[in-house]
Write a protein that holds these residues in place. Structure first.
Motif, PDB file in Angstrom:
ATOM      1  N   GLU A   1      79.588  84.129  27.685  1.00 26.34           N
ATOM      2  CA  GLU A   1      79.057  83.374  28.815  1.00 26.34           C
ATOM      3  C   GLU A   1      78.626  81.980  28.381  1.00 26.34           C
ATOM      4  OE1 GLU A   1      76.970  85.608  32.276  1.00 26.34           O
ATOM      5  OE2 GLU A   1      76.095  86.328  30.386  1.00 26.34           O
ATOM      6  N   ALA A   2      78.763  81.037  29.301  1.00 29.35           N
ATOM      7  CA  ALA A   2      78.288  79.677  29.070  1.00 29.35           C
ATOM      8  C   ALA A   2      76.770  79.659  29.255  1.00 29.35           C
ATOM      9  CB  ALA A   2      78.956  78.720  30.056  1.00 29.35           C
ATOM     10  N   PRO A   3      76.084  78.693  28.673  1.00 24.10           N
ATOM     11  CA  PRO A   3      74.617  78.648  28.805  1.00 24.10           C
ATOM     12  C   PRO A   3      74.181  78.417  30.255  1.00 24.10           C
ATOM     13  CG  PRO A   3      75.449  76.707  27.657  1.00 24.10           C
ATOM     14  CD  PRO A   3      76.603  77.617  27.852  1.00 24.10           C
ATOM     15  N   TYR A   4      72.995  78.938  30.579  1.00 26.00           N
ATOM     16  CA  TYR A   4      72.429  78.760  31.914  1.00 26.00           C
ATOM     17  C   TYR A   4      71.699  77.427  32.048  1.00 26.00           C
ATOM     18  CZ  TYR A   4      73.461  83.458  33.544  1.00 26.00           C
ATOM     19  OH  TYR A   4      74.110  84.594  33.953  1.00 26.00           O
ATOM     20  N   GLU A   5      71.304  76.847  30.960  1.00 26.22           N
ATOM     21  CA  GLU A   5      70.562  75.590  30.986  1.00 26.22           C
ATOM     22  C   GLU A   5      71.511  74.418  30.775  1.00 26.22           C
ATOM     23  OE1 GLU A   5      67.375  75.359  31.783  1.00 26.22           O
ATOM     24  OE2 GLU A   5      67.345  77.544  31.987  1.00 26.22           O
ATOM     25  N   ILE A   6      71.547  73.515  31.736  1.00 21.66           N
ATOM     26  CA  ILE A   6      72.318  72.279  31.608  1.00 21.66           C
ATOM     27  C   ILE A   6      71.457  71.133  32.103  1.00 21.66           C
ATOM     28  CG2 ILE A   6      74.588  73.371  31.762  1.00 21.66           C
ATOM     29  CD1 ILE A   6      74.726  72.535  34.690  1.00 21.66           C
ATOM     30  N   SER A   7      71.842  69.917  31.794  1.00 23.87           N
ATOM     31  CA  SER A   7      71.048  68.751  32.182  1.00 23.87           C
ATOM     32  C   SER A   7      71.116  68.518  33.688  1.00 23.87           C
ATOM     33  CB  SER A   7      71.554  67.514  31.438  1.00 23.87           C
ATOM     34  OG  SER A   7      72.829  67.140  31.930  1.00 23.87           O
ATOM     35  N   ALA A   8      70.235  67.689  34.169  1.00 21.23           N
ATOM     36  CA  ALA A   8      70.195  67.374  35.597  1.00 21.23           C
ATOM     37  C   ALA A   8      71.474  66.675  36.039  1.00 21.23           C
ATOM     38  CB  ALA A   8      68.972  66.504  35.909  1.00 21.23           C
ATOM     39  N   ASN A   9      72.011  65.789  35.196  1.00 16.83           N
ATOM     40  CA  ASN A   9      73.260  65.091  35.531  1.00 16.83           C
ATOM     41  C   ASN A   9      74.424  66.074  35.619  1.00 16.83           C
ATOM     42  OD1 ASN A   9      72.000  62.606  35.597  1.00 16.83           O
ATOM     43  ND2 ASN A   9      72.498  62.129  33.480  1.00 16.83           N
ATOM     44  N   ASP A  10      74.449  67.053  34.709  1.00 17.98           N
ATOM     45  CA  ASP A  10      75.511  68.050  34.739  1.00 17.98           C
ATOM     46  C   ASP A  10      75.392  68.959  35.962  1.00 17.98           C
ATOM     47  OD1 ASP A  10      76.463  66.977  32.409  1.00 17.98           O
ATOM     48  OD2 ASP A  10      75.640  68.541  31.104  1.00 17.98           O
ATOM     49  N   THR A  11      74.166  69.238  36.381  1.00 26.40           N
ATOM     50  CA  THR A  11      73.956  70.032  37.595  1.00 26.40           C
ATOM     51  C   THR A  11      74.491  69.293  38.813  1.00 26.40           C
ATOM     52  OG1 THR A  11      71.993  71.067  36.644  1.00 26.40           O
ATOM     53  CG2 THR A  11      72.209  71.157  39.034  1.00 26.40           C
ATOM     54  N   VAL A  12      74.239  68.006  38.876  1.00 26.55           N
ATOM     55  CA  VAL A  12      74.758  67.192  39.988  1.00 26.55           C
ATOM     56  C   VAL A  12      76.277  67.200  39.976  1.00 26.55           C
ATOM     57  CG1 VAL A  12      74.917  64.828  40.879  1.00 26.55           C
ATOM     58  CG2 VAL A  12      72.712  65.735  40.150  1.00 26.55           C
ATOM     59  N   LEU A  13      76.881  67.062  38.805  1.00 25.42           N
ATOM     60  CA  LEU A  13      78.340  67.072  38.697  1.00 25.42           C
ATOM     61  C   LEU A  13      78.908  68.429  39.123  1.00 25.42           C
ATOM     62  CD1 LEU A  13      80.970  65.701  37.907  1.00 25.42           C
ATOM     63  CD2 LEU A  13      80.556  66.422  35.554  1.00 25.42           C
ATOM     64  N   ALA A  14      78.274  69.509  38.717  1.00 30.59           N
ATOM     65  CA  ALA A  14      78.746  70.844  39.110  1.00 30.59           C
ATOM     66  C   ALA A  14      78.681  71.007  40.631  1.00 30.59           C
ATOM     67  CB  ALA A  14      77.919  71.917  38.420  1.00 30.59           C
ATOM     68  N   LYS A  15      77.629  70.493  41.254  1.00 31.62           N
ATOM     69  CA  LYS A  15      77.515  70.566  42.715  1.00 31.62           C
ATOM     70  C   LYS A  15      78.570  69.701  43.398  1.00 31.62           C
ATOM     71  CE  LYS A  15      72.660  71.833  42.866  1.00 31.62           C
ATOM     72  NZ  LYS A  15      71.293  71.448  43.244  1.00 31.62           N
TER      73      LYS A  15
ATOM     74  N   MET B   1      79.621  86.837  46.259  1.00 35.69           N
ATOM     75  CA  MET B   1      79.369  87.409  44.939  1.00 35.69           C
ATOM     76  C   MET B   1      78.315  88.509  44.918  1.00 35.69           C
ATOM     77  SD  MET B   1      77.340  84.419  42.951  1.00 35.69           S
ATOM     78  CE  MET B   1      76.009  85.203  42.093  1.00 35.69           C
ATOM     79  N   ALA B   2      77.380  88.514  45.839  1.00 33.15           N
ATOM     80  CA  ALA B   2      76.309  89.509  45.837  1.00 33.15           C
ATOM     81  C   ALA B   2      76.845  90.924  46.075  1.00 33.15           C
ATOM     82  CB  ALA B   2      75.265  89.149  46.885  1.00 33.15           C
ATOM     83  N   ARG B   3      77.956  91.037  46.778  1.00 28.79           N
ATOM     84  CA  ARG B   3      78.523  92.355  47.082  1.00 28.79           C
ATOM     85  C   ARG B   3      79.284  92.960  45.914  1.00 28.79           C
ATOM     86  NH1 ARG B   3      82.341  93.108  51.436  1.00 28.79           N
ATOM     87  NH2 ARG B   3      83.517  91.550  50.323  1.00 28.79           N
ATOM     88  N   PHE B   4      79.582  92.194  44.902  1.00 23.84           N
ATOM     89  CA  PHE B   4      80.478  92.618  43.839  1.00 23.84           C
ATOM     90  C   PHE B   4      79.746  92.869  42.523  1.00 23.84           C
ATOM     91  CE2 PHE B   4      83.049  90.577  46.975  1.00 23.84           C
ATOM     92  CZ  PHE B   4      84.191  91.338  47.002  1.00 23.84           C
ATOM     93  N   THR B   5      80.245  93.825  41.789  1.00 27.24           N
ATOM     94  CA  THR B   5      79.720  94.147  40.471  1.00 27.24           C
ATOM     95  C   THR B   5      80.641  93.493  39.433  1.00 27.24           C
ATOM     96  OG1 THR B   5      78.941  96.272  41.273  1.00 27.24           O
ATOM     97  CG2 THR B   5      79.149  96.008  38.890  1.00 27.24           C
ATOM     98  N   PRO B   6      80.093  92.611  38.584  1.00 30.27           N
ATOM     99  CA  PRO B   6      80.932  91.967  37.571  1.00 30.27           C
ATOM    100  C   PRO B   6      81.496  92.989  36.577  1.00 30.27           C
ATOM    101  CG  PRO B   6      78.802  90.874  37.747  1.00 30.27           C
ATOM    102  CD  PRO B   6      78.716  92.129  38.548  1.00 30.27           C
ATOM    103  N   VAL B   7      82.782  92.867  36.313  1.00 30.40           N
ATOM    104  CA  VAL B   7      83.426  93.754  35.343  1.00 30.40           C
ATOM    105  C   VAL B   7      83.979  92.970  34.142  1.00 30.40           C
ATOM    106  CG1 VAL B   7      83.980  95.569  36.989  1.00 30.40           C
ATOM    107  CG2 VAL B   7      85.600  93.723  36.644  1.00 30.40           C
ATOM    108  N   ALA B   8      84.173  91.682  34.295  1.00 28.83           N
ATOM    109  CA  ALA B   8      84.660  90.842  33.199  1.00 28.83           C
ATOM    110  C   ALA B   8      84.185  89.417  33.422  1.00 28.83           C
ATOM    111  CB  ALA B   8      86.181  90.882  33.135  1.00 28.83           C
ATOM    112  N   PHE B   9      84.029  88.690  32.342  1.00 31.44           N
ATOM    113  CA  PHE B   9      83.692  87.279  32.442  1.00 31.44           C
ATOM    114  C   PHE B   9      84.334  86.523  31.299  1.00 31.44           C
ATOM    115  CE2 PHE B   9      80.146  89.642  30.688  1.00 31.44           C
ATOM    116  CZ  PHE B   9      79.868  89.014  29.487  1.00 31.44           C
ATOM    117  N   PHE B  10      84.626  85.254  31.570  1.00 29.51           N
ATOM    118  CA  PHE B  10      85.359  84.414  30.621  1.00 29.51           C
ATOM    119  C   PHE B  10      84.671  83.062  30.518  1.00 29.51           C
ATOM    120  CE2 PHE B  10      88.189  87.392  32.545  1.00 29.51           C
ATOM    121  CZ  PHE B  10      88.969  87.862  31.506  1.00 29.51           C
ATOM    122  N   SER B  11      84.512  82.574  29.303  1.00 32.59           N
ATOM    123  CA  SER B  11      83.880  81.290  29.091  1.00 32.59           C
ATOM    124  C   SER B  11      84.913  80.281  28.609  1.00 32.59           C
ATOM    125  CB  SER B  11      82.773  81.425  28.060  1.00 32.59           C
ATOM    126  OG  SER B  11      82.204  80.174  27.809  1.00 32.59           O
TER     127      SER B  11
END
Length: 145
Positions: free
Chosen positions: A51-65, A135-145
């Motif tokens: 998994e990728a980290p949960y903490e990112i900078s404020a600028n990166d959060t804006v870019l993701a949005k 996503m709330a209805r689903f159970t994660p079975v795999a994840f990729f970073s």
């Protein structure tokens, strides 16, 4: 249509370029998902079980949005339904080009007594870029970073 064109021309240059890039990338991965097996595509997505980290900078959060918004905008323009898997992969590639790590999740849910359905969503930091509504209805079975 006039309202769409008016909104299209008042976005910033960065948003315009991001929208065009997102549109082309979503189309590319929609065709790729339609033509090739999921197993072949998942080999190219990233490292399984990381998994990728949960903490990112404020600028990166804006870019993701902004990427999330561009995915939603391009989805409205494409004349057919784009799968959640294709949208998640496209968003992952766009974020990767901009130097942001993200995690693509694959989940399953049981519908009725004998039917299973699948869903894919993408997370970058604390931002769910694609697939948030379901996503709330689903159970994660795999994840990729």
């Amino acid at each position: 249509m006039a309202a769409f064109l008016r909104r299209f021309f008042i976005v910033s240059r960065f948003e315009y370029i991001l929208l065009i890039q997102t549109f082309v990338t979503v189309l590319y991965y929609a065709f790729l998902v339609a033509l090739f097996s999921r197993r072949f595509i998942l080999k190219q997505v990233g490292k399984a079980g990381v998994e990728a980290p949960y903490e990112i900078s404020a600028n990166d959060t804006v870019l993701a949005k902004q990427v999330a918004q561009a995915i939603r905008r391009s989805e409205r323009v494409i004349p057919w339904r784009v799968t959640c898997f294709a949208k998640a992969i496209a968003a992952k590639k766009i974020l990767k080009q901009r130097g942001l790590a993200s995690t693509l999740y694959l989940g399953v849910a049981k519908v009725g007594s004998d039917t299973i359905t699948a869903h894919a969503w993408l997370r970058c930091g604390n931002v769910v870029v694609t697939g948030k509504e379901e996503m709330a209805r689903f159970t994660p079975v795999a994840f990729f970073s």
